[in-house]
Design a protein around this motif. Structure first.
Motif, PDB file in Angstrom:
ATOM      1  N   ILE A 162       0.718  -1.435  -0.049  1.00  0.00           N
ATOM      2  CA  ILE A 162      -0.395  -0.165  -0.098  1.00  0.00           C
ATOM      3  C   ILE A 162       0.983   1.100  -0.118  1.00  0.00           C
ATOM      4  O   ILE A 162       0.844   1.985  -0.798  1.00  0.00           O
ATOM      5  CB  ILE A 162      -0.732  -0.048   1.383  1.00  0.00           C
ATOM      6  CG1 ILE A 162      -1.631  -0.955   1.307  1.00  0.00           C
ATOM      7  CG2 ILE A 162      -1.598   1.109   1.304  1.00  0.00           C
ATOM      8  CD1 ILE A 162      -2.633  -1.673   2.149  1.00  0.00           C
ATOM      9  N   GLY A 204       2.117   3.334  -3.670  1.00  0.00           N
ATOM     10  CA  GLY A 204       1.788   4.162  -3.949  1.00  0.00           C
ATOM     11  C   GLY A 204       1.680   5.744  -3.142  1.00  0.00           C
ATOM     12  O   GLY A 204       1.710   6.171  -3.887  1.00  0.00           O
ATOM     13  N   SER A 243      -1.480  -0.232  -6.002  1.00  0.00           N
ATOM     14  CA  SER A 243      -2.308   0.929  -4.895  1.00  0.00           C
ATOM     15  C   SER A 243      -1.035   2.683  -5.919  1.00  0.00           C
ATOM     16  O   SER A 243      -1.691   3.644  -5.499  1.00  0.00           O
ATOM     17  CB  SER A 243      -0.976   0.920  -3.925  1.00  0.00           C
ATOM     18  OG  SER A 243       0.340   1.045  -4.043  1.00  0.00           O
ATOM     19  N   ASN A 244      -0.301   1.661  -7.641  1.00  0.00           N
ATOM     20  CA  ASN A 244       0.647   2.935  -7.910  1.00  0.00           C
ATOM     21  C   ASN A 244      -0.929   4.131  -8.632  1.00  0.00           C
ATOM     22  O   ASN A 244      -0.923   4.546  -9.406  1.00  0.00           O
ATOM     23  CB  ASN A 244       1.519   2.361  -8.763  1.00  0.00           C
ATOM     24  CG  ASN A 244       2.808   2.715  -7.684  1.00  0.00           C
ATOM     25  OD1 ASN A 244       3.299   3.511  -7.349  1.00  0.00           O
ATOM     26  ND2 ASN A 244       3.224   1.658  -7.352  1.00  0.00           N
ATOM     27  N   LEU A 247      -3.706   3.453  -8.584  1.00  0.00           N
ATOM     28  CA  LEU A 247      -4.631   4.219  -7.073  1.00  0.00           C
ATOM     29  C   LEU A 247      -3.701   6.052  -7.163  1.00  0.00           C
ATOM     30  O   LEU A 247      -5.008   7.330  -7.979  1.00  0.00           O
ATOM     31  CB  LEU A 247      -5.093   3.783  -6.196  1.00  0.00           C
ATOM     32  CG  LEU A 247      -5.228   2.928  -5.779  1.00  0.00           C
ATOM     33  CD1 LEU A 247      -6.258   2.763  -4.488  1.00  0.00           C
ATOM     34  CD2 LEU A 247      -7.401   3.805  -5.888  1.00  0.00           C
ATOM     35  N   THR A 296      -5.541   7.081  -1.595  1.00  0.00           N
ATOM     36  CA  THR A 296      -4.346   6.224  -1.670  1.00  0.00           C
ATOM     37  C   THR A 296      -4.523   5.053  -0.807  1.00  0.00           C
ATOM     38  O   THR A 296      -4.891   3.841  -0.731  1.00  0.00           O
ATOM     39  CB  THR A 296      -3.037   6.801  -2.526  1.00  0.00           C
ATOM     40  OG1 THR A 296      -3.072   8.234  -3.236  1.00  0.00           O
ATOM     41  CG2 THR A 296      -2.443   5.259  -2.563  1.00  0.00           C
ATOM     42  N   ALA A 354      -6.218   1.846  -0.374  1.00  0.00           N
ATOM     43  CA  ALA A 354      -5.842   0.425  -0.288  1.00  0.00           C
ATOM     44  C   ALA A 354      -6.453  -0.127   0.075  1.00  0.00           C
ATOM     45  O   ALA A 354      -6.350  -1.338   0.307  1.00  0.00           O
ATOM     46  CB  ALA A 354      -4.722   0.730  -0.972  1.00  0.00           C
ATOM     47  N   ASN A 355      -6.373   0.451   1.921  1.00  0.00           N
ATOM     48  CA  ASN A 355      -6.299   0.027   2.981  1.00  0.00           C
ATOM     49  C   ASN A 355      -8.185  -0.241   3.315  1.00  0.00           C
ATOM     50  O   ASN A 355      -7.728  -1.801   4.214  1.00  0.00           O
ATOM     51  CB  ASN A 355      -6.673   0.844   4.196  1.00  0.00           C
ATOM     52  CG  ASN A 355      -5.550   0.736   5.085  1.00  0.00           C
ATOM     53  OD1 ASN A 355      -4.749  -0.393   5.066  1.00  0.00           O
ATOM     54  ND2 ASN A 355      -4.555   1.912   5.359  1.00  0.00           N
ATOM     55  N   GLN A 377      -7.506  -4.586   2.278  1.00  0.00           N
ATOM     56  CA  GLN A 377      -7.356  -5.437   2.616  1.00  0.00           C
ATOM     57  C   GLN A 377      -7.409  -6.155   3.497  1.00  0.00           C
ATOM     58  O   GLN A 377      -7.454  -7.651   3.627  1.00  0.00           O
ATOM     59  CB  GLN A 377      -5.730  -4.136   3.600  1.00  0.00           C
ATOM     60  CG  GLN A 377      -4.654  -4.962   4.212  1.00  0.00           C
ATOM     61  CD  GLN A 377      -3.590  -4.499   5.260  1.00  0.00           C
ATOM     62  OE1 GLN A 377      -4.520  -3.225   5.119  1.00  0.00           O
ATOM     63  NE2 GLN A 377      -2.791  -5.600   6.400  1.00  0.00           N
TER      64      GLN A 377
END
Lengths: 347, 296
Positions: free
Chosen positions: B100, B103, B183-184, B186, B196, B200-201, B204
């Motif tokens: 994560i 990004g 993540s990149n 995003l 971002t 991403a979280n 998870q």
């Protein structure tokens, strides 16, 4: 920190010797440059420009005039929609990499890695620009000295003031001793002291033979630094020449008249001045506290105008005759854009 | 990356500044690898945070659920402790959590101007991103090794020994790449640090819990099983777990090409590589578009 002595590090400072077959070519050669963004905005609409090597060239214009867009095309960050652009003799479309190797670029927004120290930022730039391993340490020291950051070399950049960050940013643009450096509004947002210091560095680099292309919205900056300038407005160059050429184009001298506050005193004064026979060719404009009249004849007929003001019941609280500044140039040019019959100012 | 002029040769020219010796692809990768490692060391907070949550999971899950879950786990893989069962899952969790931050680093670079600054240098643009990703992968490998070490201290057993540890780290790295790419992507799309991180979280926990990470699929409700079958976490965890216990414990794809542990590892790895290439391609094309700007 005290300002650097003019002679410090001059011999070892980034500079270039331009010898060889292309020595007489221009640093920048542009014809018919146009750039249209994908949303349809025509940011640059037909720019022709030649900047000879060694010149300190200024690109002057208000926000949104197309300065940054143009400089980004030169620095290979944007591809032109049409037109021919050669930088250091290389074509921006097919020889981008060679341009990147041979220019320094300082973006409008300060661009440094805040988590790295001053020294690490410069060292990274040395590596990114392929400075030979054996020369890196020397180059880092030299540049830290040039921008007066040697005593904070091991501090992280995030702790620096705005002016220090700008100086560090400038240093990272010079690691490979580029013959041509682009500075995009390098002093915007800095206090006068920090600005003066940066000006000093830029002059020094230019004195050593580096061509500098600077954009600015500060007339004073252009006046102080540049050998030659172009004024850009709405994506077009509307005037070009040395600062003194441009001032001469304004035509004559400027009479500033201060008036006592009154209901539309300045606008009444403007009307009177425009009807004044002796100032038929003059450029007349309202200022903050009065009006200013630019003409060849302000010395001969200025007093008559002041008398006319008194007769009309306007109280003159002060007046002054002076040589035109770039502010007047700018006003004359932008005035012409807005008011088509005011042809005197820009030829 | 297909930016005009990005990859042309660097033949000598009379305009080349005297202070240059030139760039090489490997050299450019190394320069960027160093910068991102330096930044990681400067930010121990990020390193610690991306380790802390998995460690908490490892300790709490084994202590709280160990007795209960041990039974369910033993039905599938006889004689296994919950510690041993859980360590490969936590290794994958570490990979996920650390990916994560990739990004986030890109967003920071865009915000502080370094992204553009790097684009103006003569460095090869592909090398720039390879160097950054290499630094992140290096960090993820170290963190997974730490987790395995901690797991062993808590009583987990890597049946395949040192080779297995290297294998689990390798599976974790392969697993991390698709999420690094995600993540990149995003980051380029949102250009905003918080979006971002949150984006991403948010993924998870559902990804972790709706998989074979914490319990065998048979012990889970039907709908979770259905999701787990298409969840990349299941493939990563099953491949890592096969290495951990030296048996084919791949729950989704059943093959018997090798007759042993590799039957559990190879299909999972193949799925991860495919996913890495797919999302990597998306991220590269987004990055390449961001690098060459928004011009007609």
């Amino acid at each position: 920190m005290s300002p650097p002595g003019p002679e410090s590090n001059v011999q070892s400072v980034p500079g270039t010797e331009r010898t060889g077959p292309l020595a007489t070519e221009s640093a920048i050669d542009v014809s018919g440059l146009e750039l249209v963004y994908s949303d349809g905005t025509a940011a640059v609409q037909g720019v022709d420009l030649t900047v000879p090597e060694g010149e300190f060239f200024g690109f002057l214009g208000p926000n949104g005039a197309g300065k940054t867009t143009t400089i980004k095309v030169f620095a290979t960050l944007l591809s032109p929609t049409s037109g021919e652009v050669r930088v250091n003799g290389f074509d921006v479309r097919s020889e981008a990499r060679k341009i990147r190797e041979s220019i320094g670029y300082m973006a409008q927004e300060t661009s440094i890695d805040p988590e790295l120290t001053a020294e690490e930022n410069i060292r990274f730039a040395c590596e990114a620009y392929g400075v030979p391993r054996g020369q890196r340490s020397e180059r880092v020291t030299e540049l830290l000295d040039l921008v007066d950051l040697a005593d904070v070399a091991d501090k992280r950049a995030e702790e620096f003031s705005g002016g220090m960050k700008k100086r560090l940013d400038a240093a990272t643009a010079l690691v490979h001793r580029p013959p041509l450096v682009f500075l995009d509004e390098p002093t915007t947002g800095l206090d006068p002291k920090a600005r003066n210091r940066l000006w000093d560095y830029f002059r020094r680099i230019n004195d050593l033979g580096t061509t500098i292309f600077l954009t600015t919205q500060y007339l004073e900056e252009a006046d102080q630094l540049c050998d030659r300038l172009a004024v850009i407005l709405d994506g077009r160059i509307v005037a070009e020449g040395s600062p003194s050429d441009l001032k001469r184009e304004v035509g004559g001298e400027v009479l500033d008249v201060e008036l006592e506050d009154g209901p539309d005193a300045p606008s009444r004064a403007v009307t009177i001045a425009r009807e004044f026979d002796a100032f038929a060719d003059a450029s007349v404009s309202e200022t903050e506290d009065g009006i200013s009249v630019t003409a060849e004849t302000v010395r001969q007929h200025g007093t008559d105008l002041l008398v006319a003001f008194r007769d009309a019941g306007l109280t003159v609280t002060g007046f002054n005759i002076r040589a035109p500044t770039l502010d007047d140039v700018f006003l004359a040019i932008t005035g012409e854009e807005l008011d088509a019959d005011d042809t005197e100012a820009t030829r | 990356m297909s930016t005009p002029g990005a990859d042309e040769g660097t033949t000598a020219s009379s305009r080349r500044p005297e202070g240059r010796s030139g760039n090489t692809f490997v050299g450019d990768v190394w320069v960027n690898f160093k910068r991102w490692n330096l930044k990681a060391v400067r930010n121990p907070f990020v390193l610690v945070v991306s380790l802390v949550q998995p460690i908490i999971f490892l300790v709490l899950f084994t202590e709280v659920f160990g007795n209960v879950a041990g039974g369910a786990v033993n039905q599938g893989i006889p004689g296994i402790t919950y510690e041993t069962y859980l360590v490969p899952a936590i290794a994958i969790q570490v990979a996920l959590a650390a990916a994560i931050t990739s990004g986030v680093g890109l967003v920071n670079d865009i915000e502080n101007g370094m992204f553009e600054k790097v684009l103006v240098t003569p460095m090869n643009r592909t090398a720039v991103f390879v160097g950054k990703t290499a630094a992140e992968v290096f960090r993820i490998a170290v963190q997974i090794a730490i987790i395995i070490g901690l797991g062993v201290v808590l009583g987990a057993k890597v049946v395949t020994g040192a080779v297995g540890v290297v294998g689990i780290v390798a599976v974790g790295v392969l697993f991390s790449l698709w999420f690094v790419a995600f993540s990149n992507a995003l980051a380029v799309l949102t250009r905003d640090q918080e979006s971002t991180i949150i984006g991403a979280n948010l993924l998870q926990f559902p990804l972790l819990f709706l998989s074979s990470a914490f319990l065998p699929l048979e012990a889970l409700p039907e709908w979770i099983q259905a999701f787990a079958r298409v969840n990349p976490v299941t493939y990563g965890v099953d491949a890592a777990r096969s290495l951990m216990v030296d048996q084919d414990v791949m729950t989704v794809i059943d093959v018997s090409w090798f007759g042993g542990t590799l039957d559990g590892v190879v299909p999972g790895v193949a799925v991860l590589v495919g996913l890495d290439l797919l999302l990597g391609g998306v991220a590269v094309s987004l990055l390449s578009r961001a690098s060459s700007s928004d011009v007609k």
